[in-house]
Design a protein around this motif. Structure first.
Motif, PDB file in Angstrom:
ATOM      1  N   GLN A  16      33.270  32.149  61.902  1.00 31.87           N
ATOM      2  CA  GLN A  16      34.460  31.981  62.720  1.00 31.87           C
ATOM      3  C   GLN A  16      34.958  30.555  62.501  1.00 31.87           C
ATOM      4  O   GLN A  16      34.211  29.719  61.983  1.00 31.87           O
ATOM      5  CB  GLN A  16      34.114  32.212  64.189  1.00 31.87           C
ATOM      6  CG  GLN A  16      33.560  33.619  64.441  1.00 31.87           C
ATOM      7  CD  GLN A  16      33.188  33.808  65.884  1.00 31.87           C
ATOM      8  OE1 GLN A  16      33.977  33.521  66.775  1.00 31.87           O
ATOM      9  NE2 GLN A  16      31.984  34.290  66.127  1.00 31.87           N
ATOM     10  N   GLU A  17      36.191  30.290  62.877  1.00 32.20           N
ATOM     11  CA  GLU A  17      36.719  28.940  62.743  1.00 32.20           C
ATOM     12  C   GLU A  17      37.352  28.502  64.048  1.00 32.20           C
ATOM     13  O   GLU A  17      37.945  29.297  64.758  1.00 32.20           O
ATOM     14  CB  GLU A  17      37.748  28.877  61.610  1.00 32.20           C
ATOM     15  CG  GLU A  17      37.097  28.998  60.255  1.00 32.20           C
ATOM     16  CD  GLU A  17      37.807  28.216  59.180  1.00 32.20           C
ATOM     17  OE1 GLU A  17      38.331  27.128  59.468  1.00 32.20           O
ATOM     18  OE2 GLU A  17      37.809  28.696  58.056  1.00 32.20           O
ATOM     19  N   ASP A  18      37.199  27.227  64.348  1.00 29.52           N
ATOM     20  CA  ASP A  18      37.887  26.608  65.462  1.00 29.52           C
ATOM     21  C   ASP A  18      38.513  25.313  64.956  1.00 29.52           C
ATOM     22  O   ASP A  18      38.533  25.069  63.740  1.00 29.52           O
ATOM     23  CB  ASP A  18      36.951  26.387  66.662  1.00 29.52           C
ATOM     24  CG  ASP A  18      35.767  25.476  66.357  1.00 29.52           C
ATOM     25  OD1 ASP A  18      35.797  24.744  65.336  1.00 29.52           O
ATOM     26  OD2 ASP A  18      34.809  25.466  67.152  1.00 29.52           O
ATOM     27  N   ARG A  19      38.991  24.469  65.843  1.00 31.61           N
ATOM     28  CA  ARG A  19      39.682  23.253  65.413  1.00 31.61           C
ATOM     29  C   ARG A  19      38.766  22.273  64.697  1.00 31.61           C
ATOM     30  O   ARG A  19      39.229  21.388  63.987  1.00 31.61           O
ATOM     31  CB  ARG A  19      40.366  22.571  66.595  1.00 31.61           C
ATOM     32  CG  ARG A  19      39.430  22.133  67.672  1.00 31.61           C
ATOM     33  CD  ARG A  19      40.146  21.487  68.854  1.00 31.61           C
ATOM     34  NE  ARG A  19      39.252  21.244  69.951  1.00 31.61           N
ATOM     35  CZ  ARG A  19      38.307  20.328  69.981  1.00 31.61           C
ATOM     36  NH1 ARG A  19      38.124  19.547  68.953  1.00 31.61           N
ATOM     37  NH2 ARG A  19      37.523  20.186  71.036  1.00 31.61           N
ATOM     38  N   VAL A  20      37.444  22.431  64.849  1.00 31.81           N
ATOM     39  CA  VAL A  20      36.478  21.537  64.200  1.00 31.81           C
ATOM     40  C   VAL A  20      36.099  22.048  62.806  1.00 31.81           C
ATOM     41  O   VAL A  20      35.831  21.271  61.909  1.00 31.81           O
ATOM     42  CB  VAL A  20      35.217  21.375  65.079  1.00 31.81           C
ATOM     43  CG1 VAL A  20      34.188  20.497  64.398  1.00 31.81           C
ATOM     44  CG2 VAL A  20      35.593  20.816  66.441  1.00 31.81           C
ATOM     45  N   GLY A  21      36.070  23.372  62.624  1.00 27.29           N
ATOM     46  CA  GLY A  21      35.691  23.945  61.334  1.00 27.29           C
ATOM     47  C   GLY A  21      34.985  25.276  61.493  1.00 27.29           C
ATOM     48  O   GLY A  21      35.083  25.939  62.524  1.00 27.29           O
ATOM     49  N   ALA A  22      34.241  25.655  60.466  1.00 26.99           N
ATOM     50  CA  ALA A  22      33.567  26.950  60.435  1.00 26.99           C
ATOM     51  C   ALA A  22      32.248  26.908  61.208  1.00 26.99           C
ATOM     52  O   ALA A  22      31.534  25.912  61.187  1.00 26.99           O
ATOM     53  CB  ALA A  22      33.300  27.354  58.989  1.00 26.99           C
ATOM     54  N   TRP A  23      31.942  28.027  61.882  1.00 28.44           N
ATOM     55  CA  TRP A  23      30.670  28.165  62.585  1.00 28.44           C
ATOM     56  C   TRP A  23      30.267  29.631  62.622  1.00 28.44           C
ATOM     57  O   TRP A  23      31.078  30.525  62.424  1.00 28.44           O
ATOM     58  CB  TRP A  23      30.739  27.575  63.992  1.00 28.44           C
ATOM     59  CG  TRP A  23      31.711  28.241  64.908  1.00 28.44           C
ATOM     60  CD1 TRP A  23      33.053  28.010  64.971  1.00 28.44           C
ATOM     61  CD2 TRP A  23      31.437  29.260  65.867  1.00 28.44           C
ATOM     62  NE1 TRP A  23      33.626  28.812  65.925  1.00 28.44           N
ATOM     63  CE2 TRP A  23      32.657  29.600  66.485  1.00 28.44           C
ATOM     64  CE3 TRP A  23      30.286  29.920  66.263  1.00 28.44           C
ATOM     65  CZ2 TRP A  23      32.744  30.562  67.480  1.00 28.44           C
ATOM     66  CZ3 TRP A  23      30.374  30.887  67.259  1.00 28.44           C
ATOM     67  CH2 TRP A  23      31.587  31.189  67.861  1.00 28.44           C
TER      68      TRP A  23
END
Length: 109
Positions: free
Chosen positions: A8-15
């Motif tokens: 998944q991705e958020d504003r920080v990057g992939a996780w």
């Protein structure tokens, strides 16, 4: 950019999520980044250390093919988010580094 499947991705990057009990392989594919005729020659995979962590995220082993790096990852404390870094050096001495995060969660049925 390597191919990321299941992330998944958020504003920080992939996780990606992982249960503390799970021992799983996590692969990054450099096929789309790799210059024509070059291959991965060496790799280093590291996991962030969190101070006071009761059960650290552990890189049990790592391996690579010409374009794909795989790390077998275990452990981690539920509630923690760990940064994992994959560093490669190619046969033509190019260097690259990619990071993703693993969020450790107790999974329910």
């Amino acid at each position: 950019m390597p191919t990321l499947t299941g992330f998944q991705e958020d504003r920080v990057g992939a996780w990606i999520e992982k249960d503390p009990y799970a021992v799983l392989d996590y692969s990054l594919d450099w096929t789309n980044w790799m210059p024509s005729g070059d291959t991965i020659a060496s790799i280093t995979v590291t996991a962030e250390t969190i101070a006071g962590d009761a059960a650290a995220l552990t890189i049990a082993s790592s391996s690579n093919t010409n374009y794909i790096v795989t790390a077998n990852i275990s452990g981690g404390t539920a509630g923690n988010m760990y940064n994992v870094e994959y560093k490669i050096i190619t046969a033509n001495s190019l260097r690259d580094s990619r990071n993703f995060r693993i969020k450790v969660l107790e999974r329910q049925a």
